[in-house]
Design a protein around this motif. Structure first.
Motif, PDB file in Angstrom:
ATOM      1  N   THR A 292       0.835  -1.205   0.000  1.00 19.98           N
ATOM      2  CA  THR A 292       0.000   0.000   0.000  1.00 19.98           C
ATOM      3  C   THR A 292       0.865   1.248   0.000  1.00 19.98           C
ATOM      4  OG1 THR A 292      -1.675  -1.209   1.258  1.00 19.98           O
ATOM      5  CG2 THR A 292      -1.873   1.186   1.188  1.00 19.98           C
ATOM      6  N   LEU A 293       1.911   1.244   0.829  1.00 16.33           N
ATOM      7  CA  LEU A 293       2.813   2.393   0.898  1.00 16.33           C
ATOM      8  C   LEU A 293       3.543   2.594  -0.423  1.00 16.33           C
ATOM      9  CD1 LEU A 293       4.281   4.605   2.514  1.00 16.33           C
ATOM     10  CD2 LEU A 293       5.864   2.836   3.322  1.00 16.33           C
ATOM     11  N   ALA A 294       4.061   1.520  -1.001  1.00 16.23           N
ATOM     12  CA  ALA A 294       4.782   1.625  -2.277  1.00 16.23           C
ATOM     13  C   ALA A 294       3.871   2.125  -3.378  1.00 16.23           C
ATOM     14  CB  ALA A 294       5.383   0.279  -2.641  1.00 16.23           C
ATOM     15  N   ALA A 295       2.629   1.648  -3.410  1.00 14.32           N
ATOM     16  CA  ALA A 295       1.675   2.090  -4.428  1.00 14.32           C
ATOM     17  C   ALA A 295       1.343   3.568  -4.256  1.00 14.32           C
ATOM     18  CB  ALA A 295       0.408   1.246  -4.354  1.00 14.32           C
ATOM     19  N   ALA A 296       1.189   4.007  -3.008  1.00 14.74           N
ATOM     20  CA  ALA A 296       0.900   5.420  -2.756  1.00 14.74           C
ATOM     21  C   ALA A 296       2.058   6.300  -3.202  1.00 14.74           C
ATOM     22  CB  ALA A 296       0.606   5.638  -1.274  1.00 14.74           C
ATOM     23  N   ALA A 297       3.291   5.851  -2.934  1.00 19.88           N
ATOM     24  CA  ALA A 297       4.460   6.624  -3.354  1.00 19.88           C
ATOM     25  C   ALA A 297       4.544   6.702  -4.872  1.00 19.88           C
ATOM     26  CB  ALA A 297       5.728   5.995  -2.783  1.00 19.88           C
TER      27      ALA A 297
ATOM     28  N   VAL B 105       6.585   9.963  -5.889  1.00 20.93           N
ATOM     29  CA  VAL B 105       7.572  10.168  -4.832  1.00 20.93           C
ATOM     30  C   VAL B 105       8.517   8.974  -4.775  1.00 20.93           C
ATOM     31  CG1 VAL B 105       7.882  10.363  -2.337  1.00 20.93           C
ATOM     32  CG2 VAL B 105       6.051  11.639  -3.458  1.00 20.93           C
ATOM     33  N   ALA B 106       9.811   9.231  -4.753  1.00 21.66           N
ATOM     34  CA  ALA B 106      10.804   8.161  -4.638  1.00 21.66           C
ATOM     35  C   ALA B 106      10.876   7.704  -3.185  1.00 21.66           C
ATOM     36  CB  ALA B 106      12.169   8.648  -5.110  1.00 21.66           C
ATOM     37  N   LEU B 107      10.701   6.413  -2.962  1.00 19.47           N
ATOM     38  CA  LEU B 107      10.698   5.867  -1.609  1.00 19.47           C
ATOM     39  C   LEU B 107      11.197   4.432  -1.666  1.00 19.47           C
ATOM     40  CD1 LEU B 107       9.808   6.484   1.369  1.00 19.47           C
ATOM     41  CD2 LEU B 107       7.640   5.369   0.790  1.00 19.47           C
ATOM     42  N   LEU B 108      12.102   4.085  -0.754  1.00 19.05           N
ATOM     43  CA  LEU B 108      12.605   2.719  -0.651  1.00 19.05           C
ATOM     44  C   LEU B 108      11.845   2.005   0.462  1.00 19.05           C
ATOM     45  CD1 LEU B 108      16.383   3.645  -0.880  1.00 19.05           C
ATOM     46  CD2 LEU B 108      15.051   2.474  -2.646  1.00 19.05           C
ATOM     47  N   VAL B 109      11.281   0.840   0.145  1.00 18.45           N
ATOM     48  CA  VAL B 109      10.489   0.067   1.106  1.00 18.45           C
ATOM     49  C   VAL B 109      11.055  -1.349   1.142  1.00 18.45           C
ATOM     50  CG1 VAL B 109       8.169  -0.574   1.856  1.00 18.45           C
ATOM     51  CG2 VAL B 109       8.487   1.464   0.430  1.00 18.45           C
ATOM     52  N   PRO B 110      12.141  -1.567   1.885  1.00 18.71           N
ATOM     53  CA  PRO B 110      12.811  -2.862   1.836  1.00 18.71           C
ATOM     54  C   PRO B 110      12.030  -3.969   2.534  1.00 18.71           C
ATOM     55  CG  PRO B 110      13.821  -1.471   3.486  1.00 18.71           C
ATOM     56  CD  PRO B 110      12.832  -0.609   2.760  1.00 18.71           C
ATOM     57  N   GLN B 111      12.208  -5.185   2.038  1.00 22.55           N
ATOM     58  CA  GLN B 111      11.693  -6.369   2.705  1.00 22.55           C
ATOM     59  C   GLN B 111      12.617  -6.732   3.859  1.00 22.55           C
ATOM     60  OE1 GLN B 111       8.758  -7.977   1.816  1.00 22.55           O
ATOM     61  NE2 GLN B 111       8.498  -6.258   0.390  1.00 22.55           N
ATOM     62  N   ASP B 112      12.119  -7.494   4.815  1.00 25.41           N
ATOM     63  CA  ASP B 112      12.961  -7.965   5.899  1.00 25.41           C
ATOM     64  C   ASP B 112      14.103  -8.811   5.330  1.00 25.41           C
ATOM     65  OD1 ASP B 112      11.277  -6.708   7.647  1.00 25.41           O
ATOM     66  OD2 ASP B 112      10.329  -8.542   8.402  1.00 25.41           O
ATOM     67  N   GLY B 113      15.310  -8.504   5.744  1.00 25.39           N
ATOM     68  CA  GLY B 113      16.499  -9.185   5.257  1.00 25.39           C
ATOM     69  C   GLY B 113      17.188  -8.481   4.118  1.00 25.39           C
ATOM     70  N   GLU B 114      16.512  -7.550   3.467  1.00 24.81           N
ATOM     71  CA  GLU B 114      17.081  -6.875   2.292  1.00 24.81           C
ATOM     72  C   GLU B 114      18.188  -5.906   2.697  1.00 24.81           C
ATOM     73  OE1 GLU B 114      15.517  -4.133  -1.480  1.00 24.81           O
ATOM     74  OE2 GLU B 114      14.076  -5.148  -0.195  1.00 24.81           O
ATOM     75  N   VAL B 115      19.222  -5.819   1.840  1.00 24.36           N
ATOM     76  CA  VAL B 115      20.343  -4.916   2.058  1.00 24.36           C
ATOM     77  C   VAL B 115      20.299  -3.804   1.006  1.00 24.36           C
ATOM     78  CG1 VAL B 115      22.858  -4.681   2.143  1.00 24.36           C
ATOM     79  CG2 VAL B 115      21.766  -6.778   2.995  1.00 24.36           C
ATOM     80  N   LEU B 116      20.403  -2.563   1.456  1.00 22.50           N
ATOM     81  CA  LEU B 116      20.455  -1.395   0.579  1.00 22.50           C
ATOM     82  C   LEU B 116      21.857  -0.803   0.651  1.00 22.50           C
ATOM     83  CD1 LEU B 116      17.104   0.321   1.681  1.00 22.50           C
ATOM     84  CD2 LEU B 116      17.445  -1.213  -0.259  1.00 22.50           C
ATOM     85  N   SER B 117      22.406  -0.427  -0.498  1.00 18.88           N
ATOM     86  CA  SER B 117      23.737   0.161  -0.543  1.00 18.88           C
ATOM     87  C   SER B 117      23.657   1.603  -0.998  1.00 18.88           C
ATOM     88  CB  SER B 117      24.624  -0.630  -1.510  1.00 18.88           C
ATOM     89  OG  SER B 117      24.810  -1.958  -1.055  1.00 18.88           O
ATOM     90  N   PHE B 118      24.429   2.467  -0.347  1.00 22.37           N
ATOM     91  CA  PHE B 118      24.440   3.893  -0.671  1.00 22.37           C
ATOM     92  C   PHE B 118      25.882   4.368  -0.823  1.00 22.37           C
ATOM     93  CE2 PHE B 118      20.730   2.953   1.923  1.00 22.37           C
ATOM     94  CZ  PHE B 118      19.710   3.477   1.152  1.00 22.37           C
TER      95      PHE B 118
END
Length: 255
Positions: A232-237, A242-255
């Motif tokens: 729901t949050l990802a669809a609203a973004a 609006v750019a928004l990262l919504v990671p799953q549990d266990g997911e790794v994001l790199s910056f």
């Protein structure tokens, strides 16, 4: 910098050789009490830790706590405290929480930082940002805690918002410091009475617009008083552009 979403507000942030565990809730699914009195009284957490958590936790070097008193087990539960105590992981916290954590046998390192002046943090610097964890009657009953603005050499600046609504202090942090990465609570948590106690969909989208940088949403689908769903949050973004990262549990994001 890397951020691994484990569950709820529990993440691991990697800065060079440091791996910082934030707000560890490590209990098994259903081991903790419900957070609502009426309706479906689900025990917490709603989900197990992801399979990747066991290996990820082995390399943790430090822990950082945003708040932990007045029953906030979703930021430090007994399993989390036991894990930290057994491994004698240094636990970085505000002076307000230092005695509470020391009484539980944790290896406490209180910060010498506040809302006005940054302090030293693992070779960089950190400052606290005031949280508003609910307003009105429910707000008077809550432990508000802090968020953290972290600046490390050679890494993007990081704002860990903690449990907060989109308050003026949060807006001021974004306007004045322009954090390159922000992690915000997005679950829209509320109890049986009173309003939201953390950001919901509308405030998260407003925060992302204000930021204009990378925004990571967590505090989702793990605790019974947080109704917001990732989809729901990802669809609203997406619908709002609006750019928004919504990671799953266990997911790794790199910056």
């Amino acid at each position: 910098m890397k951020i691994q979403q484990l569950r709820n507000a529990t993440i691991i942030v990697e800065f060079a050789q440091h791996r910082v565990l934030v707000d560890p809730m490590l209990a098994r699914q259903g081991a903790l009490p419900p957070l609502r009195l009426f309706g479906a009284r689900q025990r917490n957490p709603l989900v197990e830790l992801p399979g990747a958590a066991r290996d990820a936790l082995q390399s943790v070097t430090h822990c950082l706590i945003t708040h932990c008193q007045k029953g906030h087990f979703d930021h430090l539960d007994r399993a989390g405290a036991k894990w930290l105590r057994e491994r004698q992981i240094p636990v970085i916290c505000t002076p307000h929480d230092a005695e509470y954590l020391a009484q539980r046998g944790l290896k406490v390192q209180p910060l010498h930082a506040d809302h006005e002046q940054p302090g030293a943090f693992l070779g960089g610097r950190i400052r606290t940002i005031r949280c508003t964890h609910g307003r009105g009657l429910v707000g008077r009953l809550m432990e508000h805690g802090v968020g953290y603005l972290i600046e490390m050499p050679g890494e993007p600046s990081l704002y860990l918002a903690g449990d907060t609504l989109l308050s003026e202090a949060v807006r001021a942090c974004v306007r004045e410091h322009r954090p390159e990465v922000s992690v915000v609570p997005a679950g829209g948590a509320r109890f049986d009475l009173g309003g939201d106690i953390i950001m919901g969909i509308d405030e998260v989208l407003e925060f992302a617009r204000l930021s204009g940088k990378a925004v990571v949403a967590n505090h989702l689908e793990a605790i019974s008083h947080c109704p917001t769903r990732r989809a729901t949050l990802a669809a609203a973004a997406a619908g709002a552009g609006v750019a928004l990262l919504v990671p799953q549990d266990g997911e790794v994001l790199s910056f």
